[in-house]
Design an enzyme around this catalytic site. Sequence first.
Site, mmCIF file in Angstrom:
data_model
loop_
_atom_site.group_PDB
_atom_site.id
_atom_site.type_symbol
_atom_site.label_atom_id
_atom_site.label_comp_id
_atom_site.label_asym_id
_atom_site.label_seq_id
_atom_site.Cartn_x
_atom_site.Cartn_y
_atom_site.Cartn_z
ATOM 1 C CD GLU A 1 2.042 -47.885 50.827
ATOM 2 O OE1 GLU A 1 2.299 -48.004 52.034
ATOM 3 O OE2 GLU A 1 1.311 -46.983 50.383
ATOM 4 C CB SER B 1 -1.401 -49.098 52.836
ATOM 5 O OG SER B 1 -1.876 -48.429 53.978
ATOM 6 N NE ARG C 1 4.044 -44.851 51.579
ATOM 7 C CZ ARG C 1 4.242 -43.723 52.249
ATOM 8 N NH1 ARG C 1 5.335 -43.001 52.043
ATOM 9 N NH2 ARG C 1 3.372 -43.299 53.134
#
Length: 293
Positions: free
Chosen positions: A283, A213, A163
């Site tokens: 995130e 998320s 990420r």
Amino acid sequence: MNKNTIYQNVELKNFNSWKVGGKAEQFLICDDKNTLASYIKNKKIKAPITFVGLGSNLLIRDGGIKGTVVVMHGGLSKINRDNDLIYSEAGVSCSKLSKFTAKEGRSDSAFFAGIPGTVGGALAMNSGCYGYETWDFVQKVLMINLNGDQIVRNKLEFEINYRQVKSINKEESFLAAWFQFPEGNKIEAENKIKELLVHRKNTQPLNWPTAGSTFRNPKDKFAAKLIEDCGLKGYQIGGAQVSEKHANFIINLGNATALDIENVINYIQKVVFEKKNIQLHMEIKIIGDQVGS
């Protein structure tokens, strides 16, 4: 809104999936990368420039964004075969990339259907799910810098992690990418997408405004389970609530402010650290100004 037209003081609530946030000082949806480059080169748009796709992993603060917001989705939307590669501009939705690639008889693109953003956003944060990540398939990318120059860069010019994508050329943004997917079976690929979308619908609160998320999964753990184990499912501040369906999703019940959501994020991090001694990292990305700043 007309494409290639510069607007002033545009509400950003309709341009992000949480449906919150203030105004953009300047606002542009551009449907041609050369036109965008010309606008930047000739200083027709005000700096700083913030590029937004579907706004599906962004929390835009209530004070809005100074400078210019350039929305890629609905603008830079070209996708095609380029010899053995799939070429996609940054404004193409990940879902469209997935379906186009499957129709071309390529495999392993189904996971993109589970990413609720654009190719540009996926490139910027190495989005992924179900065991795959965006940069597993990237061969090269097209960037634009603050002078309006367009530069093709190789995958090796980026540091790619979970990420997270870093480039030595920090003041560049993604315009497009060339992907390489393995040969596959069209019917199998399309069926895989259907299976994934059913699973997503059954496990995620897709009927509420959310940004997917909220936190990255810590090593060998799941953020959702940590949050749930801390008793935070259903925790609410103002109109923002930790989803009862999936604890790593924060939903807007209809009247949330960006500050409500940010306060829920901070509270989750505080409680999980106190109870589990684990620091959850976001995130999603928070951009813009607080009210009054």
